[in-house]
Design an enzyme around this catalytic site. Sequence first.
Site, PDB file in Angstrom:
ATOM      1  N   GLY A   1       0.781  -1.237   0.000  1.00 39.19           N
ATOM      2  CA  GLY A   1       0.000   0.000   0.000  1.00 39.19           C
ATOM      3  C   GLY A   1       0.807   1.279   0.000  1.00 39.19           C
ATOM      4  O   GLY A   1       0.337   2.310   0.480  1.00 39.19           O
TER       5      GLY A   1
ATOM      6  N   MET B   1      -3.884  -6.905  -7.099  1.00 35.42           N
ATOM      7  CA  MET B   1      -3.348  -8.016  -7.885  1.00 35.42           C
ATOM      8  C   MET B   1      -4.439  -8.966  -8.394  1.00 35.42           C
ATOM      9  O   MET B   1      -4.329 -10.180  -8.264  1.00 35.42           O
ATOM     10  CB  MET B   1      -2.313  -8.790  -7.044  1.00 35.42           C
TER      11      MET B   1
ATOM     12  N   ILE C   1      -7.440  -9.233 -11.681  1.00 40.47           N
ATOM     13  CA  ILE C   1      -8.035  -8.593 -12.860  1.00 40.47           C
ATOM     14  C   ILE C   1      -9.540  -8.491 -12.634  1.00 40.47           C
ATOM     15  O   ILE C   1     -10.197  -9.474 -12.263  1.00 40.47           O
ATOM     16  CB  ILE C   1      -7.672  -9.372 -14.147  1.00 40.47           C
TER      17      ILE C   1
ATOM     18  N   ASN D   1      -5.590   2.704 -12.916  1.00 39.24           N
ATOM     19  CA  ASN D   1      -4.610   1.738 -12.431  1.00 39.24           C
ATOM     20  C   ASN D   1      -3.213   2.345 -12.531  1.00 39.24           C
ATOM     21  O   ASN D   1      -2.934   3.110 -13.452  1.00 39.24           O
ATOM     22  CB  ASN D   1      -4.684   0.483 -13.318  1.00 39.24           C
TER      23      ASN D   1
ATOM     24  N   HIS E   1       0.670   1.222 -13.090  1.00 40.25           N
ATOM     25  CA  HIS E   1       1.457   0.069 -13.541  1.00 40.25           C
ATOM     26  C   HIS E   1       2.940   0.466 -13.559  1.00 40.25           C
ATOM     27  O   HIS E   1       3.283   1.550 -14.048  1.00 40.25           O
ATOM     28  CB  HIS E   1       1.008  -0.364 -14.949  1.00 40.25           C
TER      29      HIS E   1
ATOM     30  N   ASP F   1      -4.030  -3.753 -18.803  1.00 39.91           N
ATOM     31  CA  ASP F   1      -3.059  -2.677 -19.068  1.00 39.91           C
ATOM     32  C   ASP F   1      -3.184  -2.039 -20.450  1.00 39.91           C
ATOM     33  O   ASP F   1      -2.199  -1.547 -21.013  1.00 39.91           O
ATOM     34  CB  ASP F   1      -1.612  -3.200 -18.868  1.00 39.91           C
TER      35      ASP F   1
ATOM     36  N   GLU G   1       5.782   6.415  -9.596  1.00 41.90           N
ATOM     37  CA  GLU G   1       4.428   6.022  -9.170  1.00 41.90           C
ATOM     38  C   GLU G   1       3.827   6.961  -8.122  1.00 41.90           C
ATOM     39  O   GLU G   1       2.691   7.405  -8.251  1.00 41.90           O
ATOM     40  CB  GLU G   1       4.440   4.596  -8.608  1.00 41.90           C
TER      41      GLU G   1
END
Length: 207
Positions: free
Chosen positions: A12, A91, A93, A108, A110, A151, A181
């Site tokens: 997190g 984690m 889909i 999202n 990535h 993605d 990120e």
Amino acid sequence: MKNIVVLVSGGGTNLQALIDAQKRGAIPNGRITCVISSNPNAYALKRAKENGIGTRVIVPKDFPSEEVYTRVLLESLFQEYADLIVLAGFMKILDASIIRAYHNQIINVHPSLIPAFCGVGYYGLRVHEAALERGVRYTGATVHFVNEIADDGPIILQKPVAVQSGDTPEILQKRVMEEAEWKILPEAVCLYCDDRLEVKDKTVYIR
Ligand code: GAR
């Protein structure tokens, strides 16, 4: 004010970046109202609780089928009046029914420059292992809207990060988080909450 629901599975640190951004007033038109974890032991849950944010734990394997799991997750998102759903190290889909219910309302983060090192099987450390194996000089992070292909959705923000000699997947992961990120995720969330993102086909325009 938009309700932000953050979906997590692990440490997190991206959730923490959002909490910190909220605290310093960098997301004036949104507030994190709930954190939903697919893992009961996720450290992300502790971060949420320490900051007075409501939590839910919804573990896929606790349900008799994927369909029931999806229904419970979707119901929770409705109950939380989610305006924006952020996948921050989630984690799993999402089923197409959730993506359709929240069209261009799910983002999202990535850990690569999409379309490199992404899609099914590319998550967490594996992404950085693949980047090092390929010998790229630059990698980075991407924040994108979620569509029905892993993605593949419209890209909101990207930031490159240099690979350095001697990098291990763990060292590179940490640099990509710190330099990319944790910066572009709060920035993209702020833009979304300010209604500044417009999506046409696969391109995101920032107004
Ligand atoms: C982050 O690097 C995130 O980009 C990645 O997992 C990590 C979670 O860290 N997500 C993916 O690989 C999704 N395909 P965190 O729990 O500390 O935010």
